[in-house]
Write a protein that holds these residues in place. Structure first.
Motif, PDB file in Angstrom:
ATOM      1  N   UNK A 179       8.780 -75.243  39.053  1.00 14.16           N
ATOM      2  CA  UNK A 179       9.289 -75.364  40.411  1.00 14.16           C
ATOM      3  C   UNK A 179       8.392 -76.226  41.280  1.00 14.16           C
ATOM      4  N   UNK A 180       7.075 -76.050  41.148  1.00 12.34           N
ATOM      5  CA  UNK A 180       6.117 -76.850  41.917  1.00 12.34           C
ATOM      6  C   UNK A 180       6.234 -78.324  41.533  1.00 12.34           C
ATOM      7  N   UNK A 181       6.249 -78.591  40.228  1.00 18.09           N
ATOM      8  CA  UNK A 181       6.317 -79.981  39.759  1.00 18.09           C
ATOM      9  C   UNK A 181       7.632 -80.635  40.162  1.00 18.09           C
ATOM     10  N   UNK A 182       8.732 -79.870  40.062  1.00 17.95           N
ATOM     11  CA  UNK A 182      10.033 -80.427  40.459  1.00 17.95           C
ATOM     12  C   UNK A 182      10.065 -80.746  41.943  1.00 17.95           C
ATOM     13  N   UNK A 183       9.474 -79.866  42.738  1.00 15.20           N
ATOM     14  CA  UNK A 183       9.450 -80.093  44.185  1.00 15.20           C
ATOM     15  C   UNK A 183       8.693 -81.369  44.521  1.00 15.20           C
ATOM     16  N   UNK A 184       7.544 -81.587  43.826  1.00 11.23           N
ATOM     17  CA  UNK A 184       6.749 -82.789  44.090  1.00 11.23           C
ATOM     18  C   UNK A 184       7.461 -84.056  43.649  1.00 11.23           C
ATOM     19  N   UNK A 185       8.217 -83.949  42.568  1.00 10.82           N
ATOM     20  CA  UNK A 185       8.874 -85.146  42.029  1.00 10.82           C
ATOM     21  C   UNK A 185      10.256 -85.374  42.615  1.00 10.82           C
TER      22      UNK A 185
END
Length: 983
Positions: A919-925
């Motif tokens: 979720x964190x990585x998707x939010x950043x990307x």
């Protein structure tokens, strides 16, 4: 002329082969020589068999020297000296024998010794011995054949010294002996002596006589006398040299062809032609080549080469027309059959190119059709040779043969052999050739070809202008007008040419009397060319007035036509009209617009009426109020504010009017502070007053100070105060300045205070983590190890305090950072200590006890590392706090996202797997919403002001990336529409 080396080696070898009647194999020869050397070394010199044995040994050594020399020549062994050693031994023996032998026995020894001297390079000694043999021949009754061979040996030496007359005499003397071997070679040498004495006719007769009997052209060897085909070919080649030294007649050409051996007659004829051409006998070379070409056995490569050579010969003769014809034949033959290999093709192309370039060089000052024809032929044959195509095109240009030049240049651009630069150059050159030709069709074709194939956008614009002007000058006005218009509106084109194009487009339409198109284009040009706006507006008005007059006087004009005409009229500038006329004009426009339901046109007319200075204030205010509402509905807040702010305010409406003006100014990104403060001063209260105070904070140049002023009133709504404080921190990053506000009890349990504290926590934990990571175990000695271990443990204990602190302030990001640090660093301590060597000198039992104790000491650290890692992984798998953080980031406004992205970036650097990690990585990307999306949504609402669906969509976008005030404003509009009211 044949060289000395050829004569000496060949003659010596041939002479040497006849010395012995008995021949031996190499091994047998070595065995015999070795036995004789041992035998002679033990013999008494007075022994009657001593001298014959010595002579026999010398003969054997000389023969072995000959055989070894031949092997060395075949092996190309310059450093081998086997033959030299044998030769020197033989020479020494022969020299010693001269004092022992009878007078009549001197001859063979002298000859053999002379031959050995010659082979050893002792030419003076060899000549002296040959002369001695010839001098003593009769007196000592030396064998006649030996005398004849001595004549040959001496003749070879004299030939090498260029004493051709003396050499000739000795060759003649030698040939008198009918038993002499290798007579054809000696006769050949005799012919060269005659040639070198300028006895050309005699030399030719000698050669022809010898060649007339090919069966006599032999070479003597150990196997006997055999026909020598290679020597026969050499004789023919030398005969061509002899013939070429005087005028070659048909008789000599026929004789040469007759004497040439069938096996290589073609090659010899071609060589004869080359020799004749080389020595300037071009006519003879032409005749020979034509005779050569009649041979039906010629291969396609031979025929091609002959045609090219013939072309060159005719060119050298000065017959360029015939030369070009032959060159064309060669090209046709090449195109018809090609050649068998790339190497042959490349060589042939090189030859043909050389022919054309030499022809060009000779006619550089005055090129003629033959030269141009040669280039055309070459280009058709070798279309990939860009350089030659360019040269041919230049020749065509010099001769004013523009169609040919165009064809040549186009062959470059239309082929696939040229690079980008060459293509562009050829296209430009083609255009230049077409323009010089003054031929309209050629120009059109060249222009169009350039536009189709060129990659030079700047030059393409210029060529497009030239093409349009060509239509214009040839009275093709419709085509010219369309093309000039395209050029005028091409923003990538040259501005001067664009303006000229616009002028010529106008002129074309004037001649065509097309007022409708002229008006449209003139208005377009007035925008496209701001500096000439007035000029084009004048043309547009004149065209429009012509149309208006026709329509007004026609009773059959329909409503739609009038509406269309009205639209055109509204575009007309009436700056030169009187005020009263303008008022009437715009009033009528407004009425007409209302009748045709043309809302936009009505608005335009009302705006123009407002500008009239003689219109009353009351009427202007009424119009402004109506228009302000219209523009507000279209989301044009700037225009709405301008109109609303120009209306005179009534005292009874100050509070509401200032609030509306402040809202419109704020939404238009205009300074709204004076209006907001005025509305509060006038008594604005309730939720609207709190919104106004929040806006005053956020639009202030000193938001911190403004927040402190407004906090006392904003605390009535803690959530609003919290959001405002968070925005101020995001904008200023000034934590210290906000301490007073953060200390308010209304904010103690709000997110802003916790969020601001976290930023400092991240900085501190990052610095501490770097310090902890830099600490390493010092195992230099036990004291150093104990000290560094104590320091490390102290730091690890301090790391635990960061975890406790993060839990206390309920900061999930801080917890993850602390857990990751605790897991990594405790695990690193365990690994470093485990890698240290154990105490020296322990027994096995003691060592086992030490290891058990050591593991027990490490167990707490290992447990702590695993516990921290396990907790971190649990949070990555599922965490309401992390989920909320990701959700906050996705829904936050850009001002807050800029801070949250730092927090998410810290989390993304922590290793692990799980739903929250993804979720964190998707939010950043994830791709942020674009301003283009926002603009499109605003345009949709402006086009459909009553569409709740479009307003809802815009509200969502405004909430995320738009104006902070817009969501509340749009919510009020939705509420208004849901009540069934129109805006």
């Amino acid at each position: 002329m044949k060289t000395l080396k050829y004569f000496l080696i060949l003659s010596s070898v041939l002479i040497g082969t006849s010395v012995f009647a008995e021949k031996m194999k190499s091994d047998t020869q070595d065995l015999v020589i070795n036995k004789m050397e041992r035998l002679i070394s033990n013999m008494d010199k007075k022994d009657s068999s001593y001298v014959p044995s010595q002579q026999r040994l010398a003969d054997l050594l000389a023969e072995r020297a000959r055989i070894r020399f031949m092997s060395e020549v075949e092996a190309n062994c310059d450093g081998c000296n086997g033959s030299k050693a044998d030769r020197q031994k033989a020479i020494k023996i022969y020299e010693s024998l001269l004092a022992e032998l009878n007078v009549n026995e001197h001859g063979p020894v002298l000859f053999q010794l002379a031959h050995l001297y010659q082979m050893a390079g002792q030419m003076t000694d060899a000549q002296r011995l040959y002369e001695t043999i010839l001098k003593d021949a009769k007196k000592k009754k030396i064998n006649a054949l030996l005398v004849a061979k001595s004549h040959v040996g001496l003749a070879d030496l004299l030939f090498a010294k260029a004493k051709f007359k003396d050499a000739h005499d000795h060759y003649v003397a030698a040939l008198r002996n009918k038993e002499l071997d290798n007579r054809s070679l000696i006769t050949y040498n005799k012919a060269w002596c005659e040639f070198n004495q300028d006895q050309l006719a005699t030399a030719i007769v000698t050669m022809e006589t010898m060649l007339a009997k090919p069966e006599l052209i032999t070479r003597d060897s150990e196997e006997g006398s055999t026909y020598d085909a290679s020597f026969h070919a050499d004789l023919m080649r030398d005969l061509s040299t002899f013939y070429s030294r005087r005028n070659i007649s048909d008789k000599e050409i026929n004789t040469f062809e007759r004497l040439a051996p069938a096996a290589n007659r073609k090659a010899l004829l071609l060589g004869f032609a080359d020799e004749a051409s080389r020595l300037g006998q071009k006519q003879a070379a032409n005749t020979i080549l034509n005779k050569y070409l009649k041979d039906t056995t010629l291969t396609k490569e031979e025929r091609l080469q002959a045609f090219v050579t013939l072309a060159q010969v005719n060119y050298d003769r000065g017959n360029s027309s015939k030369s070009t014809e032959d060159f064309a034949k060669a090209a046709a033959a090449y195109q018809d059959g090609g050649c068998d290999s790339k190497e042959k093709c490349a060589e042939l192309q090189k030859t043909m190119k050389r022919y054309v370039t030499e022809l060009h060089r000779s006619k550089k000052l005055k090129p003629d059709p033959d030269l141009l024809n040669a280039y055309q032929i070459y280009v058709k044959t070798f279309p990939s040779d860009i350089e030659m195509i360019q040269r041919g095109a230049q020749v065509a240009m010099e001769m004013n043969m523009y169609p040919t030049a165009i064809w040549l240049y186009r062959s470059i651009s239309s082929g696939n052999h040229a690079d980008k630069k060459q293509v562009n150059e050829s296209l430009l050159n083609e255009v230049a050739a077409a323009e010089k030709s003054k031929d309209v069709e050629l120009q059109k074709a060249s222009y169009n070809n350039y536009l189709k194939n060129s990659s030079d956008e700047v030059k393409k614009f210029e060529v497009s202008y030239q093409l349009a002007y060509l239509f214009y000058t040839n009275k093709q006005l419709k085509e010219a007008a369309v093309q000039f218009n395209d050029l005028a509106l091409n923003t990538k084109g040259n501005m001067d040419l664009r303006k000229k194009s616009a002028d010529l487009a106008m002129d074309s339409l004037v001649q065509l009397k097309d007022d409708v198109t002229l008006e449209q284009w003139a208005w377009t040009y007035s925008e496209a060319f701001p500096k000439q706006r007035a000029e084009f507006e004048t043309l547009a008005r004149k065209a429009l007035m012509n149309r208006v007059a026709l329509a007004a006087n026609n009773s059959k004009t329909s409503k739609s036509e009038l509406s269309s005409l009205l639209g055109s009229v509204l575009k007309t500038k009436v700056g030169s009209a009187k005020n009263e006329e303008k008022i009437l004009f715009y009033t009528n426009v407004g009425v007409l617009a209302q009748k045709t339901d043309d809302e936009d046109t009505y608005v335009k007319s009302q705006l123009l009426l407002i500008e009239m200075p003689s219109l009353s204030r009351e009427k202007k205010d009424a119009i402004r109020s109506q228009l302000a509402s219209y523009y507000e509905k279209k989301l044009n807040f700037k225009k709405a504010y301008e109109l609303a702010s120009s209306v005179q305010i009534k005292k009874s409406d100050i509070k509401e009017t200032e609030f509306r003006l402040g809202t419109l100014a704020d939404l238009a990104n205009i300074d709204a502070q004076k209006h907001y403060r005025a509305s509060l001063k006038a008594g604005l209260n309730g939720q609207r007053s709190l919104v106004v105070r929040t806006r005053l904070v956020l639009i202030s140049s000193d938001p911190v100070s403004e927040l402190k002023k407004q906090a006392r009133d904003l605390k009535a709504n803690p959530d609003l105060l919290n959001d405002t404080a968070l925005f101020v921190f995001a904008k200023t990053g000034n934590k210290a300045a906000l301490n007073t506000v953060m200390g308010m009890k209304e904010l103690r349990n709000q997110s802003a205070s916790r969020f601001i504290l976290s930023q400092d926590f991240y900085s501190r934990i990052s610095s501490f983590q770097a310090k902890l990571a830099a600490q390493h175990m010092n195992a230099k000695n036990s004291k150093s190890l104990q000290r560094s271990t104590t320091d490390r443990v102290a730091l690890l204990n301090k790391a635990d305090t960061f975890l406790n602190e993060s839990v206390k302030i309920k900061d999930i990001t801080g917890q993850m950072l602390a857990l990751n640090m605790i897991a990594n660093e405790n695990n690193r301590l365990v690994k470093e200590l485990a890698a240290l060597p154990g105490p020296v000198g322990l027994t096995a039992k003691e060592n086992q006890q030490y290891v058990s104790l050591f593991k027990a000491k490490l167990k707490p650290f290992l447990y702590k590392a695993k516990a921290a890692e396990q907790r971190k992984n649990q949070l990555w798998a599922t965490s309401a706090a992390l989920s909320q953080l990701v959700s906050d980031y996705k829904t936050a406004r850009p001002e807050i996202q800029r801070i949250l992205v730092k927090e998410l970036s810290l989390l993304a650097q922590i290793p692990g797997e799980g739903t929250m990690k993804s979720g964190v990585e998707d939010a950043l990307s994830s791709s942020p919403l674009s301003t283009k999306d926002l603009q499109n949504a605003r345009q949709n609402v402006a086009a459909n002001p009553d569409s709740i669906r479009d307003i809802e969509n815009l509200k969502m976008l405004e909430t995320k990336i738009g104006h902070p005030l817009m969501p509340a404003y749009l919510e009020a509009r939705i509420s208004h529409l849901q009540k069934g009211k129109r805006l």
